[in-house]
Design a protein around this motif. Structure first.
Motif, PDB file in Angstrom:
ATOM      1  N   GLY A 193       0.739  -1.252  -0.003  1.00  0.00           N
ATOM      2  CA  GLY A 193       0.021  -0.087  -0.024  1.00  0.00           C
ATOM      3  C   GLY A 193       0.928   1.083  -0.052  1.00  0.00           C
ATOM      4  O   GLY A 193       0.270   2.168  -0.409  1.00  0.00           O
ATOM      5  N   ALA A 194       2.019   1.082   0.444  1.00  0.00           N
ATOM      6  CA  ALA A 194       2.985   2.245   0.515  1.00  0.00           C
ATOM      7  C   ALA A 194       3.824   2.578  -0.705  1.00  0.00           C
ATOM      8  O   ALA A 194       4.238   3.527  -0.988  1.00  0.00           O
ATOM      9  CB  ALA A 194       3.975   2.166   1.833  1.00  0.00           C
ATOM     10  N   SER A 195       3.649   1.544  -1.530  1.00  0.00           N
ATOM     11  CA  SER A 195       4.479   1.874  -2.628  1.00  0.00           C
ATOM     12  C   SER A 195       3.778   1.422  -4.216  1.00  0.00           C
ATOM     13  O   SER A 195       4.393   1.689  -5.115  1.00  0.00           O
ATOM     14  CB  SER A 195       5.633   0.476  -2.589  1.00  0.00           C
ATOM     15  OG  SER A 195       5.090  -0.718  -2.527  1.00  0.00           O
ATOM     16  N   ARG A 196       2.478   0.852  -4.109  1.00  0.00           N
ATOM     17  CA  ARG A 196       1.797   0.922  -5.196  1.00  0.00           C
ATOM     18  C   ARG A 196       0.399   1.457  -5.057  1.00  0.00           C
ATOM     19  O   ARG A 196      -0.321   1.729  -4.264  1.00  0.00           O
ATOM     20  CB  ARG A 196       1.566  -0.666  -5.351  1.00  0.00           C
ATOM     21  CG  ARG A 196       3.000  -1.619  -5.450  1.00  0.00           C
ATOM     22  CD  ARG A 196       2.554  -2.990  -5.762  1.00  0.00           C
ATOM     23  NE  ARG A 196       3.893  -3.969  -5.658  1.00  0.00           N
ATOM     24  CZ  ARG A 196       3.782  -5.086  -6.195  1.00  0.00           C
ATOM     25  NH1 ARG A 196       2.735  -5.992  -6.428  1.00  0.00           N
ATOM     26  NH2 ARG A 196       4.678  -5.608  -5.902  1.00  0.00           N
ATOM     27  N   ASP A 197      -0.206   1.604  -6.253  1.00  0.00           N
ATOM     28  CA  ASP A 197      -1.633   2.056  -6.405  1.00  0.00           C
ATOM     29  C   ASP A 197      -2.626   0.951  -6.087  1.00  0.00           C
ATOM     30  O   ASP A 197      -2.159  -0.249  -6.191  1.00  0.00           O
ATOM     31  CB  ASP A 197      -1.941   2.462  -8.092  1.00  0.00           C
ATOM     32  CG  ASP A 197      -1.219   3.675  -8.440  1.00  0.00           C
ATOM     33  OD1 ASP A 197      -0.682   4.504  -7.452  1.00  0.00           O
ATOM     34  OD2 ASP A 197      -0.897   4.001  -9.457  1.00  0.00           O
ATOM     35  N   VAL A 198      -3.761   1.373  -5.966  1.00  0.00           N
ATOM     36  CA  VAL A 198      -4.622   0.214  -5.338  1.00  0.00           C
ATOM     37  C   VAL A 198      -4.939  -0.717  -6.625  1.00  0.00           C
ATOM     38  O   VAL A 198      -4.989  -0.323  -7.884  1.00  0.00           O
ATOM     39  CB  VAL A 198      -5.936   0.832  -5.045  1.00  0.00           C
ATOM     40  CG1 VAL A 198      -7.063  -0.233  -4.773  1.00  0.00           C
ATOM     41  CG2 VAL A 198      -5.865   1.805  -3.775  1.00  0.00           C
TER      42      VAL A 198
END
Length: 263
Positions: A182-187
């Protein structure tokens, strides 16, 4: 029918984030991201994490696991960096104030859809078990999304403390993995057609489940307006819903869980 989310929280994340948000607000003009990340890393040393988790019922190896989970969340560069960005954003007058716990849990929410299918299923099965273990009133208020975050965090913390050690360890592993995603990728999102099919398969599974129950019609009415039913009825509706979803298999189950995981 309404598709709702079931949220859980780690109590200490809510508690220890408060002073960080306060500092950032007071120092908005000069406070740097690196300062917040450093302070996050120091929080395990200056806050009573172990005592607070013990008060929720964690003990022995499970207490060690809970404390270690909070420490690695706060000290992970990706997670801490994202939290710092949110703290800074929340301190600006143009941005609506965010609950302290809201700075952490959106990361898990954003990352769930990137988990492997078995990990995503495991995560929701633990949440299913926790929902079933909550007292009826708190369960109902959770399904209605009316339980204050601090109360929800304490309630789910007490339930988590009763999980067996292997289950807690695996849940924490998956939770941490989701937070880093969640900190490094889009949903992760389903395509438009997949989303429609996923909603349809959820409704179909729920319909089959309700057809076997004497209170099926009452539960269906509850889904249409959860705010107007008793906490007991809302709780039962939530538990039946999760049972129905998790009775699915394969790709249908995975797509249903991705749909439920979309913030």
């Amino acid at each position: 029918m309404r598709i709702f989310r079931i949220f859980t929280a780690i109590y200490l994340i809510l508690a220890v984030m408060l002073p960080v948000a306060g500092v950032a607000t007071a120092q908005d003009a000069t406070f740097r991201k690196s300062d917040i990340v450093r302070l996050l890393g120091q929080l395990p040393e200056i806050t009573p994490i172990r005592g607070d988790m013990a008060a929720l019922g964690f003990e022995g190896e499970k207490l060690d696991l809970a404390v270690a989970q909070i420490e690695r969340m706060l000290r992970d560069p990706l997670i801490a960096g994202n939290i710092a960005d949110r703290v800074i954003a929340a301190s600006r007058p143009s941005v609506r104030s965010v609950e302290a716990g809201g700075l952490f849990w959106p990361l898990v929410d954003r990352g769930l859809g990137h988990l492997r299918p078995r990990e995503l299923e495991y995560f929701y099965k633990v949440e299913q078990a926790m929902l079933k273990a909550l007292p009826v009133r708190e369960c109902g208020l959770t399904i209605k999304e009316k339980l204050p975050p601090a109360r929800l965090a304490k309630a789910t913390g007490r339930v988590a403390a009763r999980l067996n050690t292997p289950a807690l360890k695996e849940y924490y592993r998956i939770q941490f993995k989701a937070a880093r995603f969640g900190a490094s990728r889009d949903v992760a999102r389903l395509g438009a057609e997949e989303e429609v099919r996923a909603a349809a398969t959820i409704n179909e599974a729920l319909g089959k489940s309700l057809a076997t129950r004497t209170d099926g019609a009452a539960l269906m009415r509850a889904y249409r307006n959860l705010d107007r039913v008793s906490n007991r009825r809302a709780c039962e509706a939530g538990r039946v819903f999760m049972d129905a979803v998790l009775s699915m298999e394969g790709r249908e189950l995975n797509n249903a869980l991705i749909l439920l995981s979309t913030p």
